[in-house]
Enzyme design. Sequence first.
Site: not given
Length: 254
Positions: A10, A12, A100, A102, A170, A176, A216
């Site tokens: 991904n 991003k 996701h 985010e 996730e 991250g 991560s």
Amino acid sequence: MQRMPMMVGNWKMNNTIAEAVVLAQDISNEYEQQWRDRVDVVVCPPFLDIKPVRTVFDFDRTTIYVGAQDVHWELKGAYTGEVSVPMLTEAGATYCIVGHSERRELFGETNEQVNKKVKALLDARIAPIVCVGESLAVHDAGQTADYVTAEVRAAFAGIDDWGDAVVAYEPIWAIGTGRTAAPEQAQEVCALIRSVAVEEIGAAAAEALRVLYGGSMNPGNVQSLIDMPDVDGGLVGGASLERDSFMRMVRACL
Ligand code: PGA
């Protein structure tokens, strides 16, 4: 049942078209065609990069798949800034990340919208990669199982056939942050997701469902995570932006 492992990068909001083509070429050069029956490799770049990246892989006749990071559920219309499923299909995307954290946290994506996107993608035979996962607060309150169960059910509400959909667990606190879930923690939630799938689509389809871990993941921890029986691969952000680390993670799946 032997599920094909899967490694998804991904990207991003990273890589201009020129940068994306270079990274795709690097990945393609490292990829060995004989791996096609042993691991599914998917790269999810920003929308603008999808077609150029697909072109690199096509030119090399490389069996690496390209996916999008989001989509709108309507086929067309007055939705400024959005991208539709037919646009993804024409650009060569065969996977699409949906829900996701985010997008949920920064852009207010709801479970209902995730559900509409999953339906639209499945109708067009693009495989959704549905992201679920709890915040640190939910995690610390010991409510991970209820939270993730509700997200999975909501994402697939009213859908009897999940097609080639993939679910990615996730935990938000691991994305991250450099803080990875322990393999046993990842296994527990991925097994839970499969058990929810058993109730929704039956044992055989649930057994074939690929459930990924993300958060991560890196070359140092990938093996211990994918060795878990219900973890079928990874959804990788930061560590997918560099050829060597991503390809080491692909190789770990072989
Ligand atoms: P990360 O991101 O690997 O950088 O933690 C994973 C993701 O958000 O998909």
